[in-house]
Write a protein that holds these residues in place. Structure first.
Motif, PDB file in Angstrom:
ATOM      1  N   ASN A  40       0.824  -1.208   0.000  1.00 18.15           N
ATOM      2  CA  ASN A  40       0.000   0.000   0.000  1.00 18.15           C
ATOM      3  C   ASN A  40       0.861   1.262   0.000  1.00 18.15           C
ATOM      4  OD1 ASN A  40      -2.517  -1.464   0.154  1.00 18.15           O
ATOM      5  ND2 ASN A  40      -2.017  -1.875   2.307  1.00 18.15           N
ATOM      6  N   GLY A  41       1.950   1.200  -0.771  1.00 19.01           N
ATOM      7  CA  GLY A  41       2.823   2.359  -0.954  1.00 19.01           C
ATOM      8  C   GLY A  41       3.834   2.590   0.150  1.00 19.01           C
ATOM      9  N   LYS A  42       3.861   1.741   1.186  1.00 17.59           N
ATOM     10  CA  LYS A  42       4.783   1.922   2.298  1.00 17.59           C
ATOM     11  C   LYS A  42       5.662   0.678   2.453  1.00 17.59           C
ATOM     12  CE  LYS A  42       1.599   4.894   4.893  1.00 17.59           C
ATOM     13  NZ  LYS A  42       0.875   5.081   6.175  1.00 17.59           N
ATOM     14  N   PRO A  43       6.898   0.848   2.948  1.00 17.77           N
ATOM     15  CA  PRO A  43       7.778  -0.314   3.138  1.00 17.77           C
ATOM     16  C   PRO A  43       7.113  -1.363   4.025  1.00 17.77           C
ATOM     17  CG  PRO A  43       9.029   1.712   3.372  1.00 17.77           C
ATOM     18  CD  PRO A  43       7.579   2.116   3.302  1.00 17.77           C
ATOM     19  N   ARG A  44       7.206  -2.620   3.618  1.00 23.38           N
ATOM     20  CA  ARG A  44       6.603  -3.687   4.397  1.00 23.38           C
ATOM     21  C   ARG A  44       7.273  -3.799   5.761  1.00 23.38           C
ATOM     22  NH1 ARG A  44       7.005  -9.350   5.524  1.00 23.38           N
ATOM     23  NH2 ARG A  44       4.900 -10.220   5.800  1.00 23.38           N
ATOM     24  N   THR A  45       6.463  -4.034   6.783  1.00 31.07           N
ATOM     25  CA  THR A  45       6.953  -4.253   8.138  1.00 31.07           C
ATOM     26  C   THR A  45       6.521  -5.635   8.593  1.00 31.07           C
ATOM     27  OG1 THR A  45       6.741  -1.892   8.636  1.00 31.07           O
ATOM     28  CG2 THR A  45       6.968  -3.378  10.495  1.00 31.07           C
ATOM     29  N   PRO A  46       7.463  -6.494   9.038  1.00 39.39           N
ATOM     30  CA  PRO A  46       8.902  -6.243   9.131  1.00 39.39           C
ATOM     31  C   PRO A  46       9.565  -6.201   7.755  1.00 39.39           C
ATOM     32  CG  PRO A  46       8.441  -8.541   9.599  1.00 39.39           C
ATOM     33  CD  PRO A  46       7.100  -7.864   9.467  1.00 39.39           C
ATOM     34  N   ALA A  47      10.741  -5.586   7.703  1.00 38.22           N
ATOM     35  CA  ALA A  47      11.484  -5.495   6.440  1.00 38.22           C
ATOM     36  C   ALA A  47      11.715  -6.899   5.881  1.00 38.22           C
ATOM     37  CB  ALA A  47      12.817  -4.794   6.668  1.00 38.22           C
ATOM     38  N   THR A  48      11.550  -7.038   4.564  1.00 37.40           N
ATOM     39  CA  THR A  48      11.580  -8.354   3.935  1.00 37.40           C
ATOM     40  C   THR A  48      12.496  -8.350   2.721  1.00 37.40           C
ATOM     41  OG1 THR A  48       9.272  -8.682   4.608  1.00 37.40           O
ATOM     42  CG2 THR A  48      10.153 -10.192   2.949  1.00 37.40           C
ATOM     43  N   LYS A  49      13.293  -9.408   2.578  1.00 38.38           N
ATOM     44  CA  LYS A  49      14.126  -9.608   1.401  1.00 38.38           C
ATOM     45  C   LYS A  49      13.568 -10.782   0.600  1.00 38.38           C
ATOM     46  CE  LYS A  49      17.380  -6.476   1.987  1.00 38.38           C
ATOM     47  NZ  LYS A  49      17.604  -5.384   1.002  1.00 38.38           N
ATOM     48  N   VAL A  50      13.372 -10.585  -0.689  1.00 32.65           N
ATOM     49  CA  VAL A  50      12.778 -11.599  -1.545  1.00 32.65           C
ATOM     50  C   VAL A  50      13.783 -12.042  -2.602  1.00 32.65           C
ATOM     51  CG1 VAL A  50      10.935 -12.078  -3.218  1.00 32.65           C
ATOM     52  CG2 VAL A  50      10.465 -10.678  -1.187  1.00 32.65           C
ATOM     53  N   ARG A  51      13.816 -13.343  -2.858  1.00 25.62           N
ATOM     54  CA  ARG A  51      14.619 -13.898  -3.950  1.00 25.62           C
ATOM     55  C   ARG A  51      13.699 -14.644  -4.896  1.00 25.62           C
ATOM     56  NH1 ARG A  51      16.137 -18.791  -5.446  1.00 25.62           N
ATOM     57  NH2 ARG A  51      15.097 -19.615  -3.583  1.00 25.62           N
ATOM     58  N   LEU A  52      13.799 -14.358  -6.197  1.00 24.62           N
ATOM     59  CA  LEU A  52      13.059 -15.075  -7.225  1.00 24.62           C
ATOM     60  C   LEU A  52      14.054 -15.653  -8.218  1.00 24.62           C
ATOM     61  CD1 LEU A  52      10.181 -12.530  -8.059  1.00 24.62           C
ATOM     62  CD2 LEU A  52      10.154 -14.381  -6.378  1.00 24.62           C
ATOM     63  N   GLN A  53      13.968 -16.959  -8.478  1.00 25.39           N
ATOM     64  CA  GLN A  53      14.874 -17.609  -9.419  1.00 25.39           C
ATOM     65  C   GLN A  53      14.061 -18.316 -10.492  1.00 25.39           C
ATOM     66  OE1 GLN A  53      17.581 -20.450  -7.710  1.00 25.39           O
ATOM     67  NE2 GLN A  53      18.659 -20.800  -9.625  1.00 25.39           N
ATOM     68  N   PHE A  54      14.364 -18.005 -11.765  1.00 27.58           N
ATOM     69  CA  PHE A  54      13.660 -18.583 -12.904  1.00 27.58           C
ATOM     70  C   PHE A  54      14.609 -19.528 -13.632  1.00 27.58           C
ATOM     71  CE2 PHE A  54      11.818 -14.511 -11.909  1.00 27.58           C
ATOM     72  CZ  PHE A  54      10.450 -14.709 -12.019  1.00 27.58           C
ATOM     73  N   THR A  55      14.250 -20.800 -13.723  1.00 29.09           N
ATOM     74  CA  THR A  55      15.123 -21.779 -14.352  1.00 29.09           C
ATOM     75  C   THR A  55      14.877 -21.813 -15.855  1.00 29.09           C
ATOM     76  OG1 THR A  55      13.568 -23.618 -14.109  1.00 29.09           O
ATOM     77  CG2 THR A  55      15.052 -23.165 -12.251  1.00 29.09           C
ATOM     78  N   THR A  56      15.784 -22.452 -16.567  1.00 28.05           N
ATOM     79  CA  THR A  56      15.664 -22.517 -18.026  1.00 28.05           C
ATOM     80  C   THR A  56      14.624 -23.527 -18.485  1.00 28.05           C
ATOM     81  OG1 THR A  56      17.487 -24.113 -18.092  1.00 28.05           O
ATOM     82  CG2 THR A  56      18.048 -21.778 -18.396  1.00 28.05           C
ATOM     83  N   ASP A  57      14.085 -24.333 -17.556  1.00 28.20           N
ATOM     84  CA  ASP A  57      13.059 -25.309 -17.934  1.00 28.20           C
ATOM     85  C   ASP A  57      11.660 -24.881 -17.484  1.00 28.20           C
ATOM     86  OD1 ASP A  57      13.418 -25.651 -15.239  1.00 28.20           O
ATOM     87  OD2 ASP A  57      13.617 -27.823 -15.286  1.00 28.20           O
ATOM     88  N   GLY A  58      11.473 -23.564 -17.249  1.00 27.02           N
ATOM     89  CA  GLY A  58      10.148 -23.043 -16.977  1.00 27.02           C
ATOM     90  C   GLY A  58       9.661 -23.212 -15.553  1.00 27.02           C
ATOM     91  N   ARG A  59      10.574 -23.210 -14.593  1.00 28.42           N
ATOM     92  CA  ARG A  59      10.193 -23.285 -13.192  1.00 28.42           C
ATOM     93  C   ARG A  59      10.679 -22.048 -12.452  1.00 28.42           C
ATOM     94  NH1 ARG A  59       8.135 -27.999 -11.776  1.00 28.42           N
ATOM     95  NH2 ARG A  59       8.571 -27.765  -9.552  1.00 28.42           N
ATOM     96  N   MET A  60      10.086 -21.815 -11.282  1.00 27.09           N
ATOM     97  CA  MET A  60      10.497 -20.685 -10.466  1.00 27.09           C
ATOM     98  C   MET A  60      10.611 -21.145  -9.022  1.00 27.09           C
ATOM     99  SD  MET A  60       8.723 -16.924  -9.854  1.00 27.09           S
ATOM    100  CE  MET A  60       7.331 -17.518  -8.901  1.00 27.09           C
ATOM    101  N   SER A  61      11.660 -20.675  -8.342  1.00 29.37           N
ATOM    102  CA  SER A  61      11.770 -20.881  -6.899  1.00 29.37           C
ATOM    103  C   SER A  61      11.837 -19.524  -6.230  1.00 29.37           C
ATOM    104  CB  SER A  61      13.011 -21.720  -6.551  1.00 29.37           C
ATOM    105  OG  SER A  61      14.200 -21.029  -6.889  1.00 29.37           O
ATOM    106  N   TRP A  62      11.465 -19.482  -4.961  1.00 30.32           N
ATOM    107  CA  TRP A  62      11.426 -18.196  -4.262  1.00 30.32           C
ATOM    108  C   TRP A  62      11.597 -18.396  -2.767  1.00 30.32           C
ATOM    109  CZ3 TRP A  62       7.135 -20.571  -6.360  1.00 30.32           C
ATOM    110  CH2 TRP A  62       6.114 -20.931  -5.477  1.00 30.32           C
ATOM    111  N   ASP A  63      12.010 -17.340  -2.085  1.00 26.60           N
ATOM    112  CA  ASP A  63      11.989 -17.310  -0.623  1.00 26.60           C
ATOM    113  C   ASP A  63      11.942 -15.854  -0.176  1.00 26.60           C
ATOM    114  OD1 ASP A  63      14.717 -16.257   0.360  1.00 26.60           O
ATOM    115  OD2 ASP A  63      15.321 -17.823  -1.045  1.00 26.60           O
ATOM    116  N   ALA A  64      11.521 -15.685   1.057  1.00 23.05           N
ATOM    117  CA  ALA A  64      11.437 -14.348   1.648  1.00 23.05           C
ATOM    118  C   ALA A  64      12.138 -14.335   3.002  1.00 23.05           C
ATOM    119  CB  ALA A  64       9.984 -13.907   1.788  1.00 23.05           C
ATOM    120  N   GLY A  65      13.262 -15.064   3.068  1.00 25.19           N
ATOM    121  CA  GLY A  65      14.072 -15.037   4.267  1.00 25.19           C
ATOM    122  C   GLY A  65      14.031 -16.296   5.098  1.00 25.19           C
TER     123      GLY A  65
END
Length: 253
Positions: A40-65
């Protein structure tokens, strides 16, 4: 101890049929790390780091800490549409990371829009905007030689551990020489470097008596630096592996 094996399914199911993989997508083969997360336009609380990984075979992995999840993904129509079979690791998440898995699962399960501009990616829903940058830009790979690598993780089979005092252990490679510390004793020796492989000779150490956790850590480290190991550098992380496990180090920049 942290279990690495994917042992469960997240309570997150994409609507409709499984996503159709899109290996030709502009996101394919790339990993992105968040630079800002807004709700909603404001930094998320608690602060969050997101990782998105897209593989060459059409898959995605992710985490938020905390836990990492993976499924097939469609990137058609500039939307991320997840497949229905989502696997996740099953670590217990404490503190600020406790609700991160459910939150990121909800964002990605809402078929967010995505927009790529060079090495910058924006993933957004009506209420959430995640700005990310290509990992190669955010964390350029450290050099194998000349970098001081601090021990971070010891891997045995499907289990990773962070022994007490591991931050005091390190190594540095220079050509055919390796020097370092177990956190108790210094060591040195020879190492042969071939593409993707390091072969360690016998390591000579100083003779300081090590007790308790320090002795256990020294044994694990020296046993891990024996013979031929495969190696990979991912940003600031050096991973050494053999059939039984391995060691992870972090570059001290």
């Amino acid at each position: 101890m942290i279990a690495l094996a994917a042992t469960g399914l997240l309570a997150l199911t994409a609507c409709g049929n499984d996503a159709t993989p899109a290996p030709g997508s502009a996101l394919s083969g790339r990993t992105f790390l968040s630079t800002s997360v807004l709700e909603n336009g404001k930094p998320r609380t608690p602060a969050t780091k997101v990782r998105l990984q897209f593989t060459t075979d059409g898959r995605m992995s992710w985490d938020a800490g905390c836990n990492s999840s993976e499924t097939s993904v469609s990137t058609a129509d500039n939307r991320l549409t997840l497949g229905s079979e989502i696997t996740s690791t099953a670590m217990g998440c404490l503190g600020p990371a406790a609700g991160a898995d459910k939150w990121i699962g909800g964002v990605l399960g809402a078929k967010p829009a995505w927009k790529l501009d060079g090495d910058k990616l924006v993933v957004s829903t009506d209420s959430t905007t995640i700005s990310l940058v290509d990992k190669q830009t955010a964390e350029p790979a450290a050099a194998l030689d000349g970098t001081k690598w601090a021990l971070s993780t010891i891997v045995a089979g499907q289990t990773a551990s962070h022994p007490a005092g591991s931050e005091k252990a390190w190594l540095t490679l220079n050509g055919d020489r390796v020097t370092g510390s177990t956190g108790c004793n210094e060591f040195q020796g020879v190492v042969a470097n071939a593409p993707g492989k390091l072969t360690f000779g016998e390591l000579a150490t100083t003779r300081r008596a090590c007790k308790g956790d320090a002795a256990k850590l020294e044994s694990l480290l020296l046993n891990g630096l024996k013979g031929e190991l495969t190696y990979r550098i991912d940003g600031s992380v050096l991973s050494l592996r053999n059939s039984g496990g391995g060691l992870d180090f972090t570059a001290l920049r």
